[in-house]
Design an enzyme around this catalytic site. Structure first.
Site, PDB file in Angstrom:
ATOM      1  N   HIS A   1      34.173   6.553   3.242  1.00  0.00           N
ATOM      2  CA  HIS A   1      35.446   6.605   3.948  1.00  0.00           C
ATOM      3  C   HIS A   1      35.200   6.277   5.414  1.00  0.00           C
ATOM      4  CE1 HIS A   1      39.283   8.111   5.446  1.00  0.00           C
ATOM      5  NE2 HIS A   1      39.702   7.965   4.198  1.00  0.00           N
TER       6      HIS A   1
ATOM      7  N   ASP B   1      40.184   9.107  -3.943  1.00  0.00           N
ATOM      8  CA  ASP B   1      40.425   8.256  -5.106  1.00  0.00           C
ATOM      9  C   ASP B   1      39.451   8.503  -6.245  1.00  0.00           C
ATOM     10  OD1 ASP B   1      42.633   6.857  -4.116  1.00  0.00           O
ATOM     11  OD2 ASP B   1      41.305   5.762  -2.780  1.00  0.00           O
TER      12      ASP B   1
HETATM   13  N1  ACO Z   1      29.123   1.977  -2.146  1.00  0.00           N
HETATM   14  C1  ACO Z   1      27.963   1.508  -1.644  1.00  0.00           C
HETATM   15  N2  ACO Z   1      27.739   1.320  -0.311  1.00  0.00           N
HETATM   16  C2  ACO Z   1      28.740   1.619   0.522  1.00  0.00           C
HETATM   17  C3  ACO Z   1      29.972   2.119   0.063  1.00  0.00           C
HETATM   18  C4  ACO Z   1      30.144   2.312  -1.333  1.00  0.00           C
HETATM   19  N3  ACO Z   1      31.273   2.782  -1.827  1.00  0.00           N
HETATM   20  N4  ACO Z   1      30.800   2.325   1.120  1.00  0.00           N
HETATM   21  C5  ACO Z   1      30.113   1.968   2.197  1.00  0.00           C
HETATM   22  N5  ACO Z   1      28.868   1.551   1.846  1.00  0.00           N
HETATM   23  C6  ACO Z   1      27.787   1.130   2.758  1.00  0.00           C
HETATM   24  C7  ACO Z   1      28.013  -0.311   3.227  1.00  0.00           C
HETATM   25  O1  ACO Z   1      27.394  -1.236   2.366  1.00  0.00           O
HETATM   26  C8  ACO Z   1      27.361  -0.271   4.587  1.00  0.00           C
HETATM   27  O2  ACO Z   1      25.957  -0.302   4.384  1.00  0.00           O
HETATM   28  P1  ACO Z   1      24.981  -0.975   5.475  1.00  0.00           P
HETATM   29  O3  ACO Z   1      25.267  -0.282   6.782  1.00  0.00           O
HETATM   30  O4  ACO Z   1      23.619  -0.680   4.922  1.00  0.00           O
HETATM   31  O5  ACO Z   1      25.328  -2.425   5.511  1.00  0.00           O
HETATM   32  C9  ACO Z   1      27.719   1.143   5.099  1.00  0.00           C
HETATM   33  O6  ACO Z   1      27.869   1.943   3.921  1.00  0.00           O
HETATM   34  C10 ACO Z   1      28.967   1.213   5.933  1.00  0.00           C
HETATM   35  O7  ACO Z   1      30.019   0.576   5.206  1.00  0.00           O
HETATM   36  P2  ACO Z   1      31.292  -0.030   5.909  1.00  0.00           P
HETATM   37  O8  ACO Z   1      31.965  -0.965   4.955  1.00  0.00           O
HETATM   38  O9  ACO Z   1      30.926  -0.566   7.252  1.00  0.00           O
HETATM   39  O10 ACO Z   1      32.161   1.267   6.103  1.00  0.00           O
HETATM   40  P3  ACO Z   1      33.701   1.277   6.425  1.00  0.00           P
HETATM   41  O11 ACO Z   1      33.971   2.540   7.155  1.00  0.00           O
HETATM   42  O12 ACO Z   1      34.117   0.006   7.053  1.00  0.00           O
HETATM   43  O13 ACO Z   1      34.362   1.292   4.955  1.00  0.00           O
HETATM   44  C11 ACO Z   1      35.329   1.976   2.929  1.00  0.00           C
HETATM   45  C12 ACO Z   1      34.963   2.372   4.367  1.00  0.00           C
HETATM   46  C13 ACO Z   1      36.136   0.659   2.941  1.00  0.00           C
HETATM   47  C14 ACO Z   1      36.217   3.058   2.322  1.00  0.00           C
HETATM   48  C15 ACO Z   1      34.023   1.805   2.107  1.00  0.00           C
HETATM   49  O14 ACO Z   1      33.301   3.024   2.096  1.00  0.00           O
HETATM   50  C16 ACO Z   1      34.286   1.321   0.673  1.00  0.00           C
HETATM   51  O15 ACO Z   1      34.407   0.106   0.459  1.00  0.00           O
HETATM   52  N6  ACO Z   1      34.385   2.272  -0.315  1.00  0.00           N
HETATM   53  C17 ACO Z   1      34.715   1.910  -1.673  1.00  0.00           C
HETATM   54  C18 ACO Z   1      36.212   1.692  -1.808  1.00  0.00           C
HETATM   55  C19 ACO Z   1      36.994   2.989  -1.757  1.00  0.00           C
HETATM   56  O16 ACO Z   1      36.661   3.975  -2.406  1.00  0.00           O
HETATM   57  N7  ACO Z   1      38.097   2.961  -0.986  1.00  0.00           N
HETATM   58  C20 ACO Z   1      38.997   4.113  -0.856  1.00  0.00           C
HETATM   59  C21 ACO Z   1      38.994   4.642   0.531  1.00  0.00           C
HETATM   60  S1  ACO Z   1      39.993   6.082   0.657  1.00  0.00           S
HETATM   61  C22 ACO Z   1      41.573   5.497   0.752  1.00  0.00           C
HETATM   62  O17 ACO Z   1      41.857   4.393   1.150  1.00  0.00           O
HETATM   63  C23 ACO Z   1      42.595   6.423   0.347  1.00  0.00           C
END
Ligand code: ACO
Length: 428
Positions: free
Chosen positions: A306, A363
Protein backbone atom coordinates in the site's frame (compact mmCIF):
# COMPACT_ATOMS: atom_id res chain seq x y z
CA UNK A 1 6.44 32.76 15.52
CA UNK A 2 5.52 29.85 13.28
CA UNK A 3 8.14 27.37 12.16
CA UNK A 4 9.81 27.68 8.75
CA UNK A 5 12.14 25.60 6.57
CA UNK A 6 15.07 27.15 4.76
CA UNK A 7 15.94 26.47 1.15
CA UNK A 8 19.21 27.71 -0.30
CA UNK A 9 19.48 27.98 -4.08
CA UNK A 10 22.16 29.83 -6.03
CA UNK A 11 23.49 31.33 -2.80
CA UNK A 12 20.09 32.79 -1.82
CA UNK A 13 18.14 31.49 1.15
CA UNK A 14 14.34 31.36 1.18
CA UNK A 15 12.10 30.80 4.20
CA UNK A 16 9.22 28.40 3.56
CA UNK A 17 6.36 28.18 6.07
CA UNK A 18 5.72 24.85 7.81
CA UNK A 19 2.06 23.93 8.10
CA UNK A 20 1.04 21.63 11.00
CA UNK A 21 -2.06 19.43 10.88
CA UNK A 22 -4.29 18.58 13.86
CA UNK A 23 -2.48 15.24 14.35
CA UNK A 24 0.95 16.89 14.23
CA UNK A 25 1.75 16.16 10.58
CA UNK A 26 4.13 18.78 9.18
CA UNK A 27 4.31 20.02 5.61
CA UNK A 28 6.49 22.58 3.88
CA UNK A 29 4.22 25.07 2.16
CA UNK A 30 5.68 25.53 -1.33
CA UNK A 31 2.67 27.32 -2.83
CA UNK A 32 4.76 30.49 -3.42
CA UNK A 33 7.98 28.69 -4.35
CA UNK A 34 7.88 29.35 -8.09
CA UNK A 35 7.00 32.99 -7.57
CA UNK A 36 9.86 33.40 -5.08
CA UNK A 37 12.56 31.26 -6.70
CA UNK A 38 11.53 30.39 -10.28
CA UNK A 39 11.74 26.71 -9.27
CA UNK A 40 9.09 24.01 -9.21
CA UNK A 41 9.20 20.68 -7.36
CA UNK A 42 9.28 17.24 -8.98
CA UNK A 43 7.30 14.51 -7.21
CA UNK A 44 6.07 11.68 -9.50
CA UNK A 45 2.95 10.03 -8.15
CA UNK A 46 2.60 12.85 -5.56
CA UNK A 47 4.38 10.61 -3.07
CA UNK A 48 5.39 13.61 -0.91
CA UNK A 49 2.81 16.15 -1.94
CA UNK A 50 -0.30 17.20 -0.02
CA UNK A 51 -2.82 18.63 -2.47
CA UNK A 52 -5.16 20.11 0.13
CA UNK A 53 -6.00 20.59 3.78
CA UNK A 54 -8.76 18.15 4.69
CA UNK A 55 -10.83 17.59 7.84
CA UNK A 56 -12.44 14.34 6.70
CA UNK A 57 -10.19 11.30 7.12
CA UNK A 58 -7.00 10.68 9.06
CA UNK A 59 -4.64 7.88 8.06
CA UNK A 60 -1.39 7.03 9.85
CA UNK A 61 0.28 4.48 7.62
CA UNK A 62 3.10 3.73 10.06
CA UNK A 63 0.79 2.91 12.97
CA UNK A 64 -2.08 1.47 10.93
CA UNK A 65 -4.65 4.09 12.01
CA UNK A 66 -7.76 5.10 10.07
CA UNK A 67 -10.37 7.54 11.39
CA UNK A 68 -13.35 9.22 9.74
CA UNK A 69 -14.00 12.68 11.22
CA UNK A 70 -11.86 11.58 14.17
CA UNK A 71 -13.75 8.34 14.88
CA UNK A 72 -11.68 5.11 14.57
CA UNK A 73 -12.91 2.92 11.73
CA UNK A 74 -12.94 -0.07 14.12
CA UNK A 75 -15.65 1.67 16.22
CA UNK A 76 -17.69 2.54 13.16
CA UNK A 77 -17.45 -1.02 11.83
CA UNK A 78 -18.67 -2.33 15.18
CA UNK A 79 -21.44 0.14 15.99
CA UNK A 80 -22.47 2.09 12.89
CA UNK A 81 -24.25 1.44 9.62
CA UNK A 82 -23.13 2.50 6.17
CA UNK A 83 -25.88 5.13 5.98
CA UNK A 84 -24.90 6.65 9.33
CA UNK A 85 -21.20 6.65 8.36
CA UNK A 86 -22.13 8.31 5.07
CA UNK A 87 -23.94 11.05 6.99
CA UNK A 88 -20.90 11.46 9.24
CA UNK A 89 -18.48 11.80 6.33
CA UNK A 90 -20.60 14.21 4.34
CA UNK A 91 -21.89 16.38 7.20
CA UNK A 92 -18.92 16.19 9.54
CA UNK A 93 -20.82 14.86 12.57
CA UNK A 94 -22.89 11.85 13.63
CA UNK A 95 -26.62 12.35 13.01
CA UNK A 96 -29.30 12.50 15.69
CA UNK A 97 -31.99 9.80 15.36
CA UNK A 98 -34.26 12.30 13.62
CA UNK A 99 -31.58 13.39 11.16
CA UNK A 100 -30.76 9.77 10.39
CA UNK A 101 -34.43 8.97 9.80
CA UNK A 102 -34.81 11.95 7.46
CA UNK A 103 -31.66 10.99 5.57
CA UNK A 104 -32.88 7.41 5.16
CA UNK A 105 -36.27 8.61 3.88
CA UNK A 106 -34.52 10.85 1.32
CA UNK A 107 -32.32 7.96 0.17
CA UNK A 108 -35.40 5.86 -0.24
CA UNK A 109 -37.31 8.61 -2.12
CA UNK A 110 -34.53 8.92 -4.70
CA UNK A 111 -33.79 5.27 -5.16
CA UNK A 112 -35.68 4.76 -8.43
CA UNK A 113 -33.84 5.11 -11.73
CA UNK A 114 -35.37 6.85 -14.75
CA UNK A 115 -37.03 4.14 -16.88
CA UNK A 116 -35.30 5.44 -20.04
CA UNK A 117 -31.94 4.64 -18.46
CA UNK A 118 -32.79 0.98 -18.80
CA UNK A 119 -32.32 1.29 -22.57
CA UNK A 120 -28.68 2.24 -21.93
CA UNK A 121 -28.07 -0.89 -19.95
CA UNK A 122 -29.80 -3.10 -22.42
CA UNK A 123 -27.66 -1.97 -25.35
CA UNK A 124 -24.28 -2.47 -23.75
CA UNK A 125 -22.39 -5.49 -25.07
CA UNK A 126 -22.73 -8.42 -22.68
CA UNK A 127 -18.96 -8.48 -22.27
CA UNK A 128 -18.77 -4.86 -21.05
CA UNK A 129 -17.19 -4.44 -17.61
CA UNK A 130 -19.73 -3.13 -15.06
CA UNK A 131 -17.29 -0.39 -13.99
CA UNK A 132 -17.26 1.02 -17.52
CA UNK A 133 -21.05 0.86 -17.60
CA UNK A 134 -21.36 2.45 -14.16
CA UNK A 135 -19.08 5.37 -14.95
CA UNK A 136 -21.00 6.24 -18.12
CA UNK A 137 -24.37 5.79 -16.40
CA UNK A 138 -23.35 8.12 -13.58
CA UNK A 139 -22.22 10.71 -16.11
CA UNK A 140 -25.53 10.27 -17.96
CA UNK A 141 -27.47 11.05 -14.75
CA UNK A 142 -26.87 14.77 -15.39
CA UNK A 143 -28.82 14.49 -18.65
CA UNK A 144 -31.71 12.69 -16.95
CA UNK A 145 -31.72 14.98 -13.90
CA UNK A 146 -30.68 18.41 -15.21
CA UNK A 147 -29.93 21.39 -12.99
CA UNK A 148 -33.07 23.35 -12.18
CA UNK A 149 -32.34 27.11 -12.22
CA UNK A 150 -34.92 27.87 -9.48
CA UNK A 151 -33.05 25.69 -7.00
CA UNK A 152 -30.37 27.28 -4.80
CA UNK A 153 -26.85 25.91 -5.14
CA UNK A 154 -27.13 24.26 -1.72
CA UNK A 155 -30.41 22.55 -2.65
CA UNK A 156 -28.93 21.43 -5.96
CA UNK A 157 -25.88 19.91 -4.25
CA UNK A 158 -28.00 18.19 -1.58
CA UNK A 159 -30.33 16.60 -4.09
CA UNK A 160 -27.43 15.52 -6.34
CA UNK A 161 -25.67 13.93 -3.38
CA UNK A 162 -28.81 12.02 -2.35
CA UNK A 163 -29.49 10.91 -5.92
CA UNK A 164 -25.98 9.61 -6.34
CA UNK A 165 -25.96 7.69 -3.07
CA UNK A 166 -29.29 6.11 -3.77
CA UNK A 167 -29.30 5.58 -7.52
CA UNK A 168 -25.78 4.22 -7.90
CA UNK A 169 -26.77 1.34 -5.64
CA UNK A 170 -29.94 0.73 -7.69
CA UNK A 171 -28.04 0.97 -10.99
CA UNK A 172 -25.41 -1.49 -9.80
CA UNK A 173 -28.04 -4.12 -8.97
CA UNK A 174 -29.97 -3.33 -12.15
CA UNK A 175 -26.90 -3.84 -14.35
CA UNK A 176 -26.36 -7.26 -12.77
CA UNK A 177 -29.95 -8.33 -13.38
CA UNK A 178 -29.94 -7.12 -17.00
CA UNK A 179 -26.56 -8.76 -17.59
CA UNK A 180 -28.06 -12.06 -16.45
CA UNK A 181 -31.16 -11.52 -18.56
CA UNK A 182 -33.35 -11.39 -15.44
CA UNK A 183 -36.23 -9.13 -14.49
CA UNK A 184 -35.07 -5.97 -12.69
CA UNK A 185 -36.03 -5.89 -9.00
CA UNK A 186 -37.12 -2.45 -7.80
CA UNK A 187 -36.02 -0.92 -4.46
CA UNK A 188 -38.39 -1.46 -1.51
CA UNK A 189 -39.27 1.29 0.95
CA UNK A 190 -39.37 -1.12 3.91
CA UNK A 191 -35.76 -2.28 3.57
CA UNK A 192 -32.56 -0.68 4.80
CA UNK A 193 -29.89 0.48 2.35
CA UNK A 194 -27.78 -2.70 2.43
CA UNK A 195 -30.77 -5.09 2.67
CA UNK A 196 -32.35 -3.34 -0.30
CA UNK A 197 -29.23 -3.84 -2.35
CA UNK A 198 -29.04 -7.56 -1.56
CA UNK A 199 -32.73 -7.92 -2.35
CA UNK A 200 -32.38 -6.11 -5.69
CA UNK A 201 -29.44 -8.36 -6.55
CA UNK A 202 -30.82 -11.72 -5.52
CA UNK A 203 -34.60 -11.66 -5.36
CA UNK A 204 -36.31 -13.49 -8.20
CA UNK A 205 -39.90 -14.51 -8.95
CA UNK A 206 -38.96 -18.17 -8.65
CA UNK A 207 -36.75 -17.86 -5.59
CA UNK A 208 -37.69 -14.96 -3.28
CA UNK A 209 -34.67 -13.61 -1.43
CA UNK A 210 -34.84 -14.03 2.32
CA UNK A 211 -33.00 -11.20 4.04
CA UNK A 212 -30.07 -12.58 5.97
CA UNK A 213 -29.17 -10.18 8.79
CA UNK A 214 -25.65 -11.60 8.99
CA UNK A 215 -25.09 -10.77 5.30
CA UNK A 216 -26.60 -7.30 5.80
CA UNK A 217 -24.19 -6.62 8.69
CA UNK A 218 -21.23 -7.90 6.67
CA UNK A 219 -22.15 -5.68 3.73
CA UNK A 220 -22.52 -2.65 6.02
CA UNK A 221 -19.04 -3.32 7.40
CA UNK A 222 -17.61 -3.85 3.90
CA UNK A 223 -18.99 -0.48 2.76
CA UNK A 224 -17.98 1.34 5.98
CA UNK A 225 -14.39 0.12 5.55
CA UNK A 226 -14.35 1.44 1.98
CA UNK A 227 -16.14 4.71 2.69
CA UNK A 228 -13.13 7.03 2.50
CA UNK A 229 -9.37 6.88 2.40
CA UNK A 230 -8.22 10.49 2.06
CA UNK A 231 -6.33 11.46 -1.11
CA UNK A 232 -6.11 8.08 -2.90
CA UNK A 233 -6.05 7.84 -6.70
CA UNK A 234 -9.82 7.91 -7.34
CA UNK A 235 -10.50 10.62 -4.74
CA UNK A 236 -7.72 12.72 -6.24
CA UNK A 237 -9.34 12.15 -9.65
CA UNK A 238 -12.68 13.41 -8.26
CA UNK A 239 -10.98 16.46 -6.76
CA UNK A 240 -8.93 17.15 -9.89
CA UNK A 241 -11.83 16.82 -12.33
CA UNK A 242 -14.10 18.65 -9.86
CA UNK A 243 -11.57 21.50 -9.61
CA UNK A 244 -12.58 22.50 -13.14
CA UNK A 245 -16.04 23.12 -11.59
CA UNK A 246 -17.63 20.34 -13.61
CA UNK A 247 -20.91 18.94 -12.21
CA UNK A 248 -20.73 16.40 -9.40
CA UNK A 249 -21.97 13.50 -11.56
CA UNK A 250 -19.08 13.98 -14.00
CA UNK A 251 -16.54 14.25 -11.18
CA UNK A 252 -17.81 11.02 -9.58
CA UNK A 253 -17.78 9.32 -12.95
CA UNK A 254 -14.06 10.17 -13.21
CA UNK A 255 -13.52 8.65 -9.75
CA UNK A 256 -15.22 5.42 -10.87
CA UNK A 257 -12.88 5.22 -13.89
CA UNK A 258 -9.81 5.65 -11.65
CA UNK A 259 -11.08 3.04 -9.20
CA UNK A 260 -11.46 0.52 -12.01
CA UNK A 261 -7.66 0.10 -12.29
CA UNK A 262 -6.15 -3.16 -10.95
CA UNK A 263 -3.65 -1.24 -8.81
CA UNK A 264 -6.54 0.49 -7.04
CA UNK A 265 -10.14 -0.76 -6.66
CA UNK A 266 -9.69 -3.47 -9.26
CA UNK A 267 -7.36 -5.25 -6.85
CA UNK A 268 -10.21 -7.07 -5.03
CA UNK A 269 -11.10 -8.84 -8.29
CA UNK A 270 -7.41 -9.39 -9.10
CA UNK A 271 -6.84 -11.02 -5.68
CA UNK A 272 -9.57 -13.61 -6.22
CA UNK A 273 -8.29 -14.28 -9.75
CA UNK A 274 -4.79 -14.80 -8.36
CA UNK A 275 -6.02 -17.08 -5.54
CA UNK A 276 -7.97 -19.04 -8.15
CA UNK A 277 -4.85 -19.44 -10.28
CA UNK A 278 -2.95 -20.74 -7.24
CA UNK A 279 -5.81 -23.12 -6.48
CA UNK A 280 -5.95 -24.40 -10.06
CA UNK A 281 -2.17 -24.83 -10.14
CA UNK A 282 -2.45 -27.23 -7.17
CA UNK A 283 -2.04 -24.77 -4.28
CA UNK A 284 1.77 -24.44 -4.31
CA UNK A 285 2.57 -20.86 -3.27
CA UNK A 286 6.27 -20.80 -4.02
CA UNK A 287 6.11 -20.20 -7.83
CA UNK A 288 3.88 -17.17 -7.20
CA UNK A 289 6.07 -15.83 -4.40
CA UNK A 290 9.15 -16.30 -6.58
CA UNK A 291 7.56 -14.28 -9.37
CA UNK A 292 6.55 -11.54 -6.91
CA UNK A 293 10.15 -11.31 -5.65
CA UNK A 294 11.62 -11.19 -9.17
CA UNK A 295 12.29 -7.57 -10.14
CA UNK A 296 12.29 -8.52 -13.83
CA UNK A 297 8.80 -9.95 -13.61
CA UNK A 298 5.93 -7.44 -13.53
CA UNK A 299 3.84 -9.91 -11.45
CA UNK A 300 2.83 -8.62 -8.02
CA UNK A 301 1.15 -10.39 -5.19
CA UNK A 302 -2.29 -8.80 -5.41
CA UNK A 303 -3.72 -7.58 -2.13
CA UNK A 304 -0.26 -6.85 -0.73
CA UNK A 305 1.38 -3.48 -0.33
CA UNK A 306 0.00 0.00 0.00
CA UNK A 307 1.24 3.47 -0.77
CA UNK A 308 0.44 4.71 2.73
CA UNK A 309 0.30 1.68 5.05
CA UNK A 310 3.71 0.32 5.91
CA UNK A 311 2.12 -2.02 8.44
CA UNK A 312 -1.06 -4.14 8.43
CA UNK A 313 -3.95 -2.22 6.81
CA UNK A 314 -6.43 -1.77 9.73
CA UNK A 315 -9.31 -2.40 7.31
CA UNK A 316 -7.70 -5.70 6.27
CA UNK A 317 -7.75 -6.89 9.87
CA UNK A 318 -11.49 -6.23 10.26
CA UNK A 319 -12.22 -7.70 6.83
CA UNK A 320 -10.40 -10.89 7.77
CA UNK A 321 -12.52 -11.28 10.92
CA UNK A 322 -15.77 -10.64 9.02
CA UNK A 323 -14.72 -13.17 6.38
CA UNK A 324 -14.29 -15.87 8.99
CA UNK A 325 -17.59 -15.03 10.65
CA UNK A 326 -19.55 -15.02 7.39
CA UNK A 327 -17.91 -18.07 5.93
CA UNK A 328 -18.57 -19.89 9.16
CA UNK A 329 -22.26 -18.97 9.08
CA UNK A 330 -23.59 -18.48 5.59
CA UNK A 331 -21.59 -20.57 3.19
CA UNK A 332 -19.61 -23.69 2.76
CA UNK A 333 -15.83 -23.73 3.18
CA UNK A 334 -14.06 -21.68 0.55
CA UNK A 335 -10.74 -23.16 -0.61
CA UNK A 336 -9.59 -19.67 -1.55
CA UNK A 337 -9.80 -18.55 2.09
CA UNK A 338 -7.48 -21.35 3.08
CA UNK A 339 -5.00 -20.34 0.33
CA UNK A 340 -5.25 -16.68 1.36
CA UNK A 341 -4.44 -17.55 4.98
CA UNK A 342 -1.45 -19.66 3.97
CA UNK A 343 -0.23 -16.97 1.61
CA UNK A 344 -0.52 -14.29 4.27
CA UNK A 345 1.34 -16.44 6.78
CA UNK A 346 4.20 -17.24 4.39
CA UNK A 347 4.51 -13.74 2.92
CA UNK A 348 4.63 -12.08 6.35
CA UNK A 349 7.71 -14.19 7.19
CA UNK A 350 9.36 -13.77 3.79
CA UNK A 351 12.44 -11.46 3.79
CA UNK A 352 11.39 -9.80 0.50
CA UNK A 353 7.98 -8.83 1.91
CA UNK A 354 9.47 -7.82 5.26
CA UNK A 355 12.15 -5.63 3.62
CA UNK A 356 9.58 -3.97 1.35
CA UNK A 357 7.04 -3.44 4.17
CA UNK A 358 4.44 -5.41 2.25
CA UNK A 359 1.40 -6.36 4.34
CA UNK A 360 -2.07 -7.49 3.28
CA UNK A 361 -4.29 -4.56 2.32
CA UNK A 362 -8.08 -4.28 2.47
CA UNK A 363 -8.48 -6.07 -0.86
CA UNK A 364 -6.76 -9.22 0.27
CA UNK A 365 -9.82 -10.49 2.15
CA UNK A 366 -12.61 -8.34 0.71
CA UNK A 367 -12.94 -10.44 -2.46
CA UNK A 368 -13.44 -13.60 -0.39
CA UNK A 369 -16.16 -11.87 1.60
CA UNK A 370 -17.92 -10.72 -1.57
CA UNK A 371 -17.77 -14.27 -2.95
CA UNK A 372 -19.37 -15.51 0.25
CA UNK A 373 -22.17 -12.96 -0.19
CA UNK A 374 -22.79 -14.31 -3.70
CA UNK A 375 -21.50 -11.21 -5.52
CA UNK A 376 -20.13 -12.15 -8.97
CA UNK A 377 -16.46 -11.46 -9.64
CA UNK A 378 -16.97 -8.72 -12.22
CA UNK A 379 -19.12 -6.76 -9.71
CA UNK A 380 -16.43 -6.62 -7.00
CA UNK A 381 -15.06 -3.23 -7.95
CA UNK A 382 -18.60 -1.89 -8.30
CA UNK A 383 -19.15 -2.89 -4.66
CA UNK A 384 -16.07 -0.87 -3.74
CA UNK A 385 -17.41 2.09 -5.78
CA UNK A 386 -20.74 2.09 -3.89
CA UNK A 387 -18.77 2.08 -0.63
CA UNK A 388 -16.40 4.87 -1.71
CA UNK A 389 -19.19 7.21 -2.87
CA UNK A 390 -19.57 9.03 0.48
CA UNK A 391 -15.81 9.65 0.52
CA UNK A 392 -15.75 11.02 -3.02
CA UNK A 393 -18.79 13.19 -2.31
CA UNK A 394 -17.47 14.60 0.97
CA UNK A 395 -14.04 15.31 -0.57
CA UNK A 396 -15.67 16.99 -3.58
CA UNK A 397 -17.85 19.09 -1.25
CA UNK A 398 -14.88 20.07 0.87
CA UNK A 399 -12.91 21.18 -2.20
CA UNK A 400 -15.96 23.01 -3.57
CA UNK A 401 -16.31 24.98 -0.34
CA UNK A 402 -12.54 25.51 0.16
CA UNK A 403 -11.66 29.25 0.28
CA UNK A 404 -8.20 28.30 -1.11
CA UNK A 405 -9.77 26.51 -4.07
CA UNK A 406 -7.75 26.54 -7.30
CA UNK A 407 -8.12 24.58 -10.51
CA UNK A 408 -5.66 21.65 -10.35
CA UNK A 409 -2.89 22.21 -12.81
CA UNK A 410 0.44 20.55 -11.98
CA UNK A 411 3.72 21.65 -13.53
CA UNK A 412 6.18 19.46 -15.43
CA UNK A 413 9.86 19.29 -16.22
CA UNK A 414 10.06 19.31 -20.00
CA UNK A 415 12.64 16.81 -21.31
CA UNK A 416 11.67 16.75 -25.02
CA UNK A 417 13.61 18.14 -27.98
CA UNK A 418 14.65 21.76 -27.96
CA UNK A 419 13.34 24.06 -30.68
CA UNK A 420 13.61 22.51 -34.14
CA UNK A 421 12.09 23.45 -37.48
CA UNK A 422 9.23 21.72 -39.25
CA UNK A 423 10.53 19.48 -42.04
CA UNK A 424 8.34 19.34 -45.18
CA UNK A 425 7.13 15.84 -46.09
CA UNK A 426 9.31 15.59 -49.24
CA UNK A 427 12.49 16.21 -47.21
CA UNK A 428 11.88 13.63 -44.43
N1 ACO B 1 4.10 -7.70 -4.74
C1 ACO B 1 5.44 -7.71 -4.93
N2 ACO B 1 6.22 -6.60 -4.82
C2 ACO B 1 5.61 -5.45 -4.52
C3 ACO B 1 4.22 -5.37 -4.30
C4 ACO B 1 3.46 -6.56 -4.41
N3 ACO B 1 2.15 -6.56 -4.21
N4 ACO B 1 3.88 -4.09 -4.02
C5 ACO B 1 5.00 -3.39 -4.06
N5 ACO B 1 6.05 -4.20 -4.35
C6 ACO B 1 7.48 -3.82 -4.42
C7 ACO B 1 7.78 -3.14 -5.77
O1 ACO B 1 8.17 -4.08 -6.74
C8 ACO B 1 8.91 -2.22 -5.37
O2 ACO B 1 10.07 -3.01 -5.23
P1 ACO B 1 11.53 -2.39 -5.53
O3 ACO B 1 11.66 -1.18 -4.65
O4 ACO B 1 12.45 -3.52 -5.16
O5 ACO B 1 11.55 -2.05 -6.99
C9 ACO B 1 8.49 -1.76 -3.95
O6 ACO B 1 7.71 -2.83 -3.42
C10 ACO B 1 7.71 -0.48 -3.91
O7 ACO B 1 6.62 -0.59 -4.82
P2 ACO B 1 5.91 0.66 -5.46
O8 ACO B 1 5.12 0.21 -6.64
O9 ACO B 1 6.90 1.75 -5.66
O10 ACO B 1 4.94 1.07 -4.29
P3 ACO B 1 3.71 2.03 -4.44
O11 ACO B 1 3.49 2.66 -3.11
O12 ACO B 1 3.87 2.92 -5.61
O13 ACO B 1 2.51 1.01 -4.80
C11 ACO B 1 0.68 -0.45 -4.67
C12 ACO B 1 1.51 0.63 -3.96
C13 ACO B 1 0.25 0.06 -6.06
C14 ACO B 1 -0.59 -0.72 -3.87
C15 ACO B 1 1.54 -1.74 -4.80
O14 ACO B 1 1.91 -2.20 -3.52
C16 ACO B 1 0.82 -2.84 -5.59
O15 ACO B 1 0.89 -2.85 -6.83
N6 ACO B 1 0.12 -3.79 -4.87
C17 ACO B 1 -0.65 -4.81 -5.53
C18 ACO B 1 -1.98 -4.25 -5.99
C19 ACO B 1 -2.94 -4.01 -4.83
O16 ACO B 1 -3.12 -4.84 -3.95
N7 ACO B 1 -3.59 -2.83 -4.87
C20 ACO B 1 -4.58 -2.45 -3.86
C21 ACO B 1 -4.13 -1.27 -3.08
S1 ACO B 1 -5.27 -0.88 -1.80
C22 ACO B 1 -6.50 -0.04 -2.58
O17 ACO B 1 -6.36 0.56 -3.62
C23 ACO B 1 -7.78 -0.05 -1.91
Amino acid sequence: MSETARLTVDGKTFELPIVVGSEGERAIDISRLRRQTGLVTLDPGFVNTANCRSAITFVDGERGVLRYRGIPVEQLAEHSTFVETTYLLINGRLPTQEQLNQFSVLLNDHSMVHEDMRAFFEHYPRSAHPMGILSSMVNALRAFYPKIPERSQEEEINITVTRLLSKVRTMAAMSYKIFRGHRVVLPRHDLTYAANFLNMMFDSPVRPYIIDEEAVTALNIFWILHADHEQNCSTSAVRLVGSARVNLYAAISAGICALWGPLHGGANQAVVEMLNQIHEAGGDLEPFLARARDRNDPFRLMGFGHRVYKTYDPRGRIMKEVCHRILGKITRKDPLLEIAQRLEEVALKDPYFIDHNLYPNIDFYSGILLRALGIPLNMFTVMFAIGRLPGWISQWKESFEDPDWKISRPRQIYVGPQKQDYVPMKDR
